[in-house]
Design a protein around this motif. Structure first.
Motif, PDB file in Angstrom:
ATOM      1  N   UNK A 244       0.839  -1.262   0.021  1.00  0.00           N
ATOM      2  CA  UNK A 244       0.072   0.174  -0.030  1.00  0.00           C
ATOM      3  C   UNK A 244       0.890   1.133   0.045  1.00  0.00           C
ATOM      4  N   UNK A 245       2.147   1.034   0.261  1.00  0.00           N
ATOM      5  CA  UNK A 245       3.096   2.346   0.014  1.00  0.00           C
ATOM      6  C   UNK A 245       3.964   2.401   1.173  1.00  0.00           C
ATOM      7  N   UNK A 246       4.138   1.753   2.173  1.00  0.00           N
ATOM      8  CA  UNK A 246       5.169   1.770   3.320  1.00  0.00           C
ATOM      9  C   UNK A 246       6.263   1.534   2.531  1.00  0.00           C
ATOM     10  N   UNK A 247       7.369   2.545   3.278  1.00  0.00           N
ATOM     11  CA  UNK A 247       8.713   2.257   2.788  1.00  0.00           C
ATOM     12  C   UNK A 247       9.329   1.066   3.378  1.00  0.00           C
ATOM     13  N   UNK A 248       9.005   0.750   4.657  1.00  0.00           N
ATOM     14  CA  UNK A 248       9.711   0.068   5.485  1.00  0.00           C
ATOM     15  C   UNK A 248       8.888  -0.579   6.366  1.00  0.00           C
ATOM     16  N   UNK A 249       9.138  -1.638   7.260  1.00  0.00           N
ATOM     17  CA  UNK A 249       8.486  -2.173   8.194  1.00  0.00           C
ATOM     18  C   UNK A 249       9.227  -2.651   9.386  1.00  0.00           C
ATOM     19  N   UNK A 250       8.883  -2.522  10.361  1.00  0.00           N
ATOM     20  CA  UNK A 250       9.566  -3.325  11.718  1.00  0.00           C
ATOM     21  C   UNK A 250       8.298  -3.797  12.560  1.00  0.00           C
ATOM     22  N   UNK A 251       8.631  -4.869  13.405  1.00  0.00           N
ATOM     23  CA  UNK A 251       7.636  -5.752  14.110  1.00  0.00           C
ATOM     24  C   UNK A 251       7.662  -5.354  15.642  1.00  0.00           C
ATOM     25  N   UNK A 252       6.662  -5.592  16.277  1.00  0.00           N
ATOM     26  CA  UNK A 252       6.662  -5.611  17.733  1.00  0.00           C
ATOM     27  C   UNK A 252       7.158  -7.024  18.138  1.00  0.00           C
ATOM     28  N   UNK A 253       7.660  -6.969  19.380  1.00  0.00           N
ATOM     29  CA  UNK A 253       7.903  -5.827  20.421  1.00  0.00           C
ATOM     30  C   UNK A 253       8.860  -4.633  19.773  1.00  0.00           C
ATOM     31  N   UNK A 254       8.433  -3.504  20.142  1.00  0.00           N
ATOM     32  CA  UNK A 254       8.987  -2.506  19.913  1.00  0.00           C
ATOM     33  C   UNK A 254      10.401  -2.385  20.085  1.00  0.00           C
ATOM     34  N   UNK A 255      11.657  -2.300  19.350  1.00  0.00           N
ATOM     35  CA  UNK A 255      12.899  -2.085  19.518  1.00  0.00           C
ATOM     36  C   UNK A 255      13.368  -0.819  19.029  1.00  0.00           C
ATOM     37  N   UNK A 256      13.653   0.026  19.820  1.00  0.00           N
ATOM     38  CA  UNK A 256      13.992   1.381  19.613  1.00  0.00           C
ATOM     39  C   UNK A 256      15.427   1.390  18.587  1.00  0.00           C
ATOM     40  N   UNK A 257      16.236   0.742  19.152  1.00  0.00           N
ATOM     41  CA  UNK A 257      17.697   0.672  18.229  1.00  0.00           C
ATOM     42  C   UNK A 257      17.257   0.322  16.923  1.00  0.00           C
ATOM     43  N   UNK A 258      16.441  -0.812  16.681  1.00  0.00           N
ATOM     44  CA  UNK A 258      16.189  -1.207  15.467  1.00  0.00           C
ATOM     45  C   UNK A 258      15.439  -0.131  14.633  1.00  0.00           C
ATOM     46  N   UNK A 259      14.511   0.422  15.273  1.00  0.00           N
ATOM     47  CA  UNK A 259      13.514   1.515  14.504  1.00  0.00           C
ATOM     48  C   UNK A 259      14.412   2.724  14.238  1.00  0.00           C
ATOM     49  N   UNK A 260      15.171   3.137  15.165  1.00  0.00           N
ATOM     50  CA  UNK A 260      15.986   4.240  14.982  1.00  0.00           C
ATOM     51  C   UNK A 260      16.802   4.162  13.574  1.00  0.00           C
ATOM     52  N   UNK A 261      17.318   2.977  13.508  1.00  0.00           N
ATOM     53  CA  UNK A 261      18.267   2.486  12.403  1.00  0.00           C
ATOM     54  C   UNK A 261      17.585   2.920  11.138  1.00  0.00           C
ATOM     55  N   UNK A 262      16.240   2.150  11.077  1.00  0.00           N
ATOM     56  CA  UNK A 262      15.459   2.381  10.078  1.00  0.00           C
ATOM     57  C   UNK A 262      14.791   3.732   9.657  1.00  0.00           C
ATOM     58  N   UNK A 263      14.686   4.688  10.695  1.00  0.00           N
ATOM     59  CA  UNK A 263      14.346   5.845  10.598  1.00  0.00           C
ATOM     60  C   UNK A 263      15.692   6.725   9.839  1.00  0.00           C
ATOM     61  N   UNK A 264      16.785   6.416  10.441  1.00  0.00           N
ATOM     62  CA  UNK A 264      17.704   7.058   9.855  1.00  0.00           C
ATOM     63  C   UNK A 264      17.949   6.796   8.309  1.00  0.00           C
ATOM     64  N   UNK A 265      17.893   5.567   7.942  1.00  0.00           N
ATOM     65  CA  UNK A 265      18.006   5.034   6.552  1.00  0.00           C
ATOM     66  C   UNK A 265      16.909   5.840   5.573  1.00  0.00           C
ATOM     67  N   UNK A 266      15.837   5.779   6.240  1.00  0.00           N
ATOM     68  CA  UNK A 266      14.771   6.195   5.285  1.00  0.00           C
ATOM     69  C   UNK A 266      14.681   7.758   5.113  1.00  0.00           C
TER      70      UNK A 266
END
Length: 456
Positions: A244-266
């Motif tokens: 539907x248009x998301x550039x990336x995904x992450x799964x729960x449980x929420x991992x701030x280190x992983x999500x932070x890296x994905x945010x930086x890349x995007x």
């Protein structure tokens, strides 16, 4: 042309099963049983995407950098998913994504489609950037990154606030909490967030899932990055979010280190795309744009054709070049005046832009003559495009004023740089071939498409 995917896995059964799954979706699949063999194939075949088993990089995570240096393309790592922070380490080392084995088919294919779309866009914008630099018009980026804005949207305000607090040490971006309604009410692209971090429930009717489509379709938010956070046991939901248009995904449980890296890349991808868009829209406008039609001019066309020729030679793909000329255009000027002629040129330009792909090039060579380049297009497809354009134009009414409406026709000369030609085709030669075919179309009665007999 289907995407080329290189599978690197030491276990033959794994490679064969994955090849069958990808082959069913028309991907061209290459296989390697070791990192050394994979690097060799990467050099020789230039895949669009690499899928590698984590056992081959676990001893030395720098192997990811080696793959990227051999040929820059997305690398997906298949992991057992046993260690919560493993994905973060792999992402930090250069992986485009990490998928847990056994990988759900729907999620795997959706993620590959998403990454392929990104890679196509990266190459397209890179091609335009190369053209700008060849013309001496591109500027080096500034030495600092702009302050980025990230909006967190979750099922409840308290959850969104909790995520935003966990992320503050993982990204330098400014983080705010936003509701779905507030996100969809944004009307100014300059003040909209650079990235939406959005929780998506498992239900297919999830409002957040639907909001991804809405954000992608609206002018203020269509260029923003979107990362969907999905339940760990809902791969189909994750696949839907990507499609539907998301550039990336992450799964729960929420991992701030992983999500932070994905945010930086995007955010990096987003700011780079913004910079390239600005270069095309502003930096090139005065020097390479025809002021009457808004199309690129001859200067840009010749430089861009060289870039298309180089890319085609590197990838072994064909491309088509056509020259289009308005039939009896002098009669329009003589009978209705030059203002009417200008109306015709603008209407024709708009028609061409509306009916070609974003990667295609259309430019005004001068007078009533236009050039169109179609990357990755062979003879059959090019003939179809040319005939479609010819008919659209002949059926198009051109409104000059309240009392005057004209119809026009065009003659088109077409030539092809075939895929099997190993050397780089000279764009000047192709233009001469297309021009020769155009004269044939004019001589045979106009309002028709002629293929150059020397093409292909």
């Amino acid at each position: 042309m289907p995407g080329r995917i290189l599978i690197i896995d030491p276990i033959a059964t794994n490679r064969i099963l994955l090849k069958v799954r990808l082959g069913a979706s028309n991907y061209r699949v290459l296989q390697a049983s070791s990192l050394k063999e994979g690097l060799s194939l990467t050099h020789s075949t230039a895949p669009d995407l690499i899928v590698i088993d984590d056992t081959l990089i676990a001893p030395d995570i720098t192997a990811l950098a080696a793959l990227n240096e051999a040929h820059p393309c997305p690398v997906v790592v298949l992991t057992p998913g046993e260690e919560p922070n493993a994905r973060a380490r792999l992402l930090a080392a250069g992986a485009a994504d990490c998928l847990q084995k056994p990988v759900n088919d729907a999620l795997l294919l959706a993620r590959l489609r998403s990454l392929m779309r990104f890679e196509t866009t990266r190459r397209e914008t890179g091609l335009r950037d190369d053209t700008s630099r060849a013309l001496g018009l591109a500027e080096d980026g500034v030495g600092f990154a702009p302050q980025s804005q990230v909006a967190v949207i979750a099922a409840t305000p308290s959850l969104a606030k909790d995520w935003s607090q966990q992320l503050r040490g993982e990204t330098s971006a400014q983080i705010t909490v936003l509701s779905i309604d507030a996100a969809l009410e944004l009307t100014d692209a300059d003040t909209a967030p650079d990235l939406f971090l959005m929780a998506v429930a498992e239900e297919a009717t999830s409002l957040h899932l639907q909001a991804i489509t809405e954000l992608r379709s609206r002018a203020a938010t269509r260029s923003a990055a979107i990362i969907a956070i999905t339940p760990e046991d809902a791969p189909v939901t994750a696949a839907m979010a990507l499609d539907l248009g998301a550039d990336d995904i992450a799964v729960c449980p929420f991992n701030p280190a992983e999500v932070g890296l994905r945010i930086t890349t995007q955010l990096r991808h987003k700011h780079r795309a913004d910079q390239l868009r600005a270069t095309v829209q502003h930096g090139l406008q005065a020097a390479v744009t025809d002021p009457l039609t808004g199309l690129f001019n001859r200067r840009y066309a010749l430089a861009h054709l060289k870039q298309i020729a180089q890319r085609a030679a590197d990838e072994g793909t064909p491309y088509a070049v056509m020259i289009l000329d308005i039939d009896r255009f002098k009669l329009v000027n003589d009978s209705h005046g030059h203002a009417a002629g200008d109306c015709v040129l603008r209407a024709l330009s708009a028609c061409l832009c509306d009916n070609l792909r974003s990667i295609d090039m259309v430019a005004r060579l001068g007078g009533e003559e236009f050039v169109i380049a179609l990357p990755g297009t062979g003879e059959t497809e090019a003939r179809i495009v040319a005939e479609r354009l010819r008919k659209l134009i002949s059926d198009m009414p051109v409104v000059i004023d309240a009392k005057t409406t004209l119809t026009i026709s065009v003659s088109i000369g077409l030539t092809i740089a075939p895929a099997e030609t190993p050397e780089i085709c000279d764009p000047t030669d192709l233009l001469k071939q297309a021009d020769s075919a155009l004269y044939g179309a004019k001589g045979n009665g106009r309002n028709q498409v002629i293929m150059n007999p020397n093409a292909a």
